[in-house]
Design an enzyme around this catalytic site. Sequence first.
Site, short mmCIF file in Angstrom:
data_model
loop_
_atom_site.label_atom_id
_atom_site.label_comp_id
_atom_site.label_asym_id
_atom_site.label_seq_id
_atom_site.Cartn_x
_atom_site.Cartn_y
_atom_site.Cartn_z
N LYS A 1 19.41 -7.00 -8.13
CA LYS A 1 19.73 -6.60 -6.74
C LYS A 1 19.76 -7.86 -5.87
CE LYS A 1 17.41 -3.42 -3.68
NZ LYS A 1 16.29 -2.46 -3.65
N ARG B 1 7.83 8.77 3.22
CA ARG B 1 8.37 8.92 4.58
C ARG B 1 8.82 10.34 4.87
NH1 ARG B 1 12.34 3.95 3.74
NH2 ARG B 1 12.38 5.09 1.79
N SER C 1 13.77 -1.10 5.08
CA SER C 1 14.26 -2.49 5.17
C SER C 1 15.78 -2.50 5.29
CB SER C 1 13.83 -3.29 3.94
OG SER C 1 12.43 -3.35 3.86
N HIS D 1 5.80 -0.62 6.23
CA HIS D 1 5.02 -1.19 5.13
C HIS D 1 3.62 -1.57 5.61
CE1 HIS D 1 9.18 -2.65 3.57
NE2 HIS D 1 8.78 -1.70 2.74
O1 PNS Z 1 10.73 -1.37 -1.93
P1 PNS Z 1 11.38 -0.65 -3.09
O2 PNS Z 1 12.60 -1.39 -3.56
O3 PNS Z 1 11.65 0.79 -2.79
O4 PNS Z 1 10.29 -0.68 -4.29
C1 PNS Z 1 10.53 -0.04 -5.53
C2 PNS Z 1 9.61 -0.62 -6.63
C3 PNS Z 1 9.76 -2.11 -6.72
C4 PNS Z 1 8.18 -0.27 -6.27
C5 PNS Z 1 10.00 0.07 -7.98
O5 PNS Z 1 11.38 -0.05 -8.15
C6 PNS Z 1 9.28 -0.53 -9.18
O6 PNS Z 1 8.12 -0.29 -9.37
N1 PNS Z 1 10.03 -1.31 -9.97
C7 PNS Z 1 9.48 -2.00 -11.14
C8 PNS Z 1 10.02 -1.45 -12.47
C9 PNS Z 1 9.21 -0.23 -12.90
O7 PNS Z 1 8.04 -0.33 -13.20
N2 PNS Z 1 9.85 0.96 -12.85
C10 PNS Z 1 9.18 2.23 -13.10
C11 PNS Z 1 9.37 2.82 -14.46
S1 PNS Z 1 11.02 3.03 -14.95
#
Ligand code: PNS
Length: 159
Positions: free
Chosen positions: A41, A90, A127, A17
Site C-alpha cells: 500500500k 467507530r 486517516s 487514534h
Molecule cells: O490502520 P489500519 O490500516 O486500518 O490497520 C490495519 C492493521 C495494520 C491493524 C491490520 O491490517 C493488520 O493487523 N495487518 C497485519 C497483517 C495481519 O496480521 N493480518 C491479520 C490476519 S490475516
Amino acid sequence: MKSAVCPGSFDPITYGHLDIIERASARFDQVIVAVLENRTKSSLFTVEERIAMIQETTKGFGNVVVDSWYGLLVDYCTANNIGTIVKGLRAVTDFDYELQMAQINYQASKVETMFMATSPTHSFLSSSIVKELADFGGDVSTMVPPIVNESLRIRLAGE
Ligand code: PNS
C-alpha cells in the site's frame, strides 16, 4: 507487566487514534503503538515519519512506546510477549472485518482483541478522510494534532 498493542497504519495519526491510545494507556502497564510496514500500500508518510509523529503526540502518556513491524500482527505479539490487541470501533461498518480479524488472531495465537467504542466526537474520522480533506484545502485542525496538521500541509504542498 500487562502490555497491549494498538496496531495500525497511522498514515497519519489522528485524534481518533490518540483517544484510543490514551484510554488504553490508562488500563495497561505498557502500550505499544505498532506501525505496519505495508510494502504494497502506498503511503503519504514514511514509517519513520509516522513513528516520529506518534512519539511526539503520545509522549505525555508516560507508558507508550512506538514501534513498527512487518508481517502478521500475532507473530509480532508473540515475539514481544504482548497478550492483547486494542482497537477502536467507530461504527457498525467496522465490525464485520474487525470481528473476523479478532477471531483469526485468537485462533492462531490466543492473543485477545479488545475493542473500545470510539468517542462519538471521532466516529467519522479516518486517516484517509483527513488526507483527502487536507489535499483539497479543507481544515483538519480539529481532527489531527498541530504537528500532524503542519506535516500534512508541507507534504501536500510538495515543499
Ligand atoms: O490502520 P489500519 O490500516 O486500518 O490497520 C490495519 C492493521 C495494520 C491493524 C491490520 O491490517 C493488520 O493487523 N495487518 C497485519 C497483517 C495481519 O496480521 N493480518 C491479520 C490476519 S490475516
